[in-house]
Design an enzyme around this catalytic site. Structure first.
Site, PDB file in Angstrom:
ATOM      1  N   THR A 229      33.912  53.104  51.225  1.00  0.00           N
ATOM      2  CA  THR A 229      33.106  52.672  52.288  1.00  0.00           C
ATOM      3  C   THR A 229      34.157  51.910  53.209  1.00  0.00           C
ATOM      4  O   THR A 229      33.730  51.360  54.356  1.00  0.00           O
ATOM      5  CB  THR A 229      32.035  51.975  52.199  1.00  0.00           C
ATOM      6  OG1 THR A 229      32.439  50.699  51.369  1.00  0.00           O
ATOM      7  CG2 THR A 229      30.874  52.735  51.494  1.00  0.00           C
TER       8      THR A 229
ATOM      9  N   THR B 290      49.579  44.277  47.882  1.00  0.00           N
ATOM     10  CA  THR B 290      49.841  43.800  49.211  1.00  0.00           C
ATOM     11  C   THR B 290      51.012  42.859  49.562  1.00  0.00           C
ATOM     12  O   THR B 290      51.415  42.282  48.510  1.00  0.00           O
ATOM     13  CB  THR B 290      48.623  43.046  49.516  1.00  0.00           C
ATOM     14  OG1 THR B 290      48.774  42.190  50.693  1.00  0.00           O
ATOM     15  CG2 THR B 290      48.177  41.879  48.329  1.00  0.00           C
TER      16      THR B 290
ATOM     17  N   GLU C 231      50.722  40.260  50.942  1.00  0.00           N
ATOM     18  CA  GLU C 231      50.068  39.030  50.699  1.00  0.00           C
ATOM     19  C   GLU C 231      50.899  38.371  49.477  1.00  0.00           C
ATOM     20  O   GLU C 231      50.797  37.047  49.200  1.00  0.00           O
ATOM     21  CB  GLU C 231      48.548  38.714  50.610  1.00  0.00           C
ATOM     22  CG  GLU C 231      48.067  39.001  52.071  1.00  0.00           C
ATOM     23  CD  GLU C 231      48.130  37.652  52.932  1.00  0.00           C
ATOM     24  OE1 GLU C 231      48.098  36.551  52.438  1.00  0.00           O
ATOM     25  OE2 GLU C 231      48.692  37.689  54.076  1.00  0.00           O
TER      26      GLU C 231
ATOM     27  N   TYR D 249      43.098  34.986  47.189  1.00  0.00           N
ATOM     28  CA  TYR D 249      43.119  36.594  47.463  1.00  0.00           C
ATOM     29  C   TYR D 249      44.509  37.054  46.468  1.00  0.00           C
ATOM     30  O   TYR D 249      44.433  37.888  45.917  1.00  0.00           O
ATOM     31  CB  TYR D 249      43.100  37.055  48.842  1.00  0.00           C
ATOM     32  CG  TYR D 249      43.299  38.337  49.001  1.00  0.00           C
ATOM     33  CD1 TYR D 249      42.611  39.354  48.782  1.00  0.00           C
ATOM     34  CD2 TYR D 249      44.543  38.523  49.391  1.00  0.00           C
ATOM     35  CE1 TYR D 249      42.842  40.569  49.130  1.00  0.00           C
ATOM     36  CE2 TYR D 249      45.098  39.999  49.930  1.00  0.00           C
ATOM     37  CZ  TYR D 249      44.198  41.006  49.856  1.00  0.00           C
ATOM     38  OH  TYR D 249      44.439  42.217  49.991  1.00  0.00           O
TER      39      TYR D 249
ATOM     40  N   LYS E 254      45.589  39.292  43.417  1.00  0.00           N
ATOM     41  CA  LYS E 254      46.389  40.499  43.793  1.00  0.00           C
ATOM     42  C   LYS E 254      47.491  40.481  42.945  1.00  0.00           C
ATOM     43  O   LYS E 254      48.012  41.524  42.362  1.00  0.00           O
ATOM     44  CB  LYS E 254      46.741  40.633  45.128  1.00  0.00           C
ATOM     45  CG  LYS E 254      45.319  41.194  46.043  1.00  0.00           C
ATOM     46  CD  LYS E 254      45.144  42.850  45.735  1.00  0.00           C
ATOM     47  CE  LYS E 254      43.910  43.177  46.855  1.00  0.00           C
ATOM     48  NZ  LYS E 254      43.720  44.639  46.490  1.00  0.00           N
TER      49      LYS E 254
END
Ligand code: NAP
Ligand code: G4F
Length: 349
Positions: A11, A126, A128, A150, A154
């Site tokens: 989604t 990522t 990041e 976050y 990750k």
């Protein structure tokens, strides 16, 4: 024989574009979604693939639901995209970030290892991971120094993928993707926050745009091109971790100027900053080095920064135009809460 793919987080922005890409390639596509009180399929509907994706309810905090999804889909390829992906929110819910975005990865890998070890796994890693402090473009060799809950989660995901690859010989790889954006981006991210605000200001529906750190630099690319790289990584003979980026970096300020210029507006009349939109720790400079992806995948970005901004602003202006003419379409903007009404401990009020 028809290949089957399972996409966790179908989604989301990338999930929707990837579903469309894989369907075009003739895959049978399964996608996991969360049972929420309000249906959240507007991206799949927008791309006109909603009826062609087989949906499986699953949550990353529920091991059994992940295992069930793998049993149902029997996937040749699994794209693990689901995560709590907004960096700012990870300061609000750091434990949830670790559970969903970090431990969620090992839950997926354990299910693959025990149920379907032949399945090839793509992990949504990522830029990041690099965190703050660097000044050079970042490649697969650049050390990681995460600067948010976050990114820490990750990093766990990145590491556990490598560990399962080496320990159990799974075909599992990390795509180290730099920021990629589109009209299907969530409104909490800065690109879409800006494009949506510009569109509303142009239509007289909003009077100002309030942002945080305008000096942060990002390497922004176009999401539909990035999902092509995800697929290409799973077609290699051996699993490889890889940076996907444009190799160009721009400040948030440049983004704002470019977006207002698409609408013929002067940003200084509408934009102000407020520390409430600054993070407790931010990443100030991200710029990728995509040499490995060019060499191994033949992948190159095509949409430029200016084109990306134009695509996003134009799409939001058209949406608000249709909305004002009374058209009801399941796009996201009207459903988002007003940020001014949200207070959390990470926001410096
Ligand atoms: P997104 O639009 O935020 O989509 C995230 C997806 O994860 C949504 O489908 C969401 O479901 C699902 N999800 C969240 N929590 C879940 C949970 N507990 N259980 C099951 N599903 C859950 O993110 P995106 O931009 O498509 O990014 C895809 C992935 O790439 C993410 O892992 C992100 O961290 C990573 N990534 C993104 C970028 C980027 O620039 N876009 C760059 C590097 C890495 P709902 O729709 O129900 O919320
Ligand atoms: O758009 P952002 O929220 O994206 P961020 O933090 O770079 O994270 C995105 O890209 C990552 C890849 O590098 C993904 F892993 C992650 O899942 C996500 O897709 O913020 C970009 C920059 C930040 O420096 C932020 O501080 O924009 C700055 N910014 C300034 N004002 C703002 C705002 N960001 C947001 N979201 N809202 C603001 O008002």
């Amino acid at each position: 024989m028809t290949k089957s793919a399972l996409i966790t987080g179908v989604t989301g922005q990338d999930g929707a574009y990837l579903a469309s890409h894989l369907l075009d390639k003739g895959y049978r596509v399964f996608g996991t979604y969360r049972r929420v009180s309000t249906p959240n399929f507007w991206r799949l509907q927008h791309l006109e693939v909603f009826d062609r994706v087989t949906l499986i309810p699953a949550d990353l905090i529920d091991d059994a639901s992940i295992a069930e999804a793998i049993r149902i889909a029997e996937p040749d390829e699994l794209y693990h995209l689901a995560a709590q992906s907004f960096v700012g929110a990870s300061f609000e819910q750091p434990i949830g970030a670790g559970d969903v975005t970090g431990l969620g990865v090992v839950r997926v890998l354990e299910a693959v290892r025990t149920i379907s070890p032949r399945t090839r796994v793509y992990q949504a890693s990522t830029s990041e991971l690099y965190g703050d402090g660097g000044q050079e473009p970042q490649s697969e060799e650049t050390p990681f120094r995460p600067s948010s809950p976050y990114a820490a989660a990750k990093l766990y995901g990145y590491s556990i993928v490598r560990i399962y690859r080496e320990a159990y010989r799974l075909f599992a790889c990390n795509g180290i993707l730099f920021n990629h954006e589109s009209p299907l981006r969530g409104l909490e991210f800065v690109t879409r926050k800006v494009s949506n605000a510009v569109a509303k200001i142009r239509h007289g529906l909003q009077s100002e745009l309030v942002l945080g750190n305008l000096d942060a630099k990002r390497d922004w690319g176009y999401a539909p091109e990035y999902v092509e790289a995800m697929w290409a990584m799973l077609q290699l003979d051996h699993p490889e971790d890889m940076v996907i980026a444009t190799n160009e970096s721009h400040t948030v300020r440049e983004l704002v100027n470019a977006a207002f210029s698409v609408a013929g507006l002067a940003p200084e009349k509408y934009v102000r900053t407020d520390p409430r939109f600054c993070r407790p720790l931010d990443v100030n400079y991200l710029q990728g080095d995509n040499s490995k992806a060019r060499r191994l995948l033949g992948w190159t970005p095509k949409v430029t920064f200016d084109e990306l901004v134009r695509i996003m602003v134009t799409a939001d202006m058209e949406r608000w135009d249709r909305c004002r003419r009374g058209e009801h379409f399941p796009w996201d903007a009207p459903n988002y809460p007003n940020e001014a009404n949200i207070v959390t401990k990470s926001l410096r009020v």
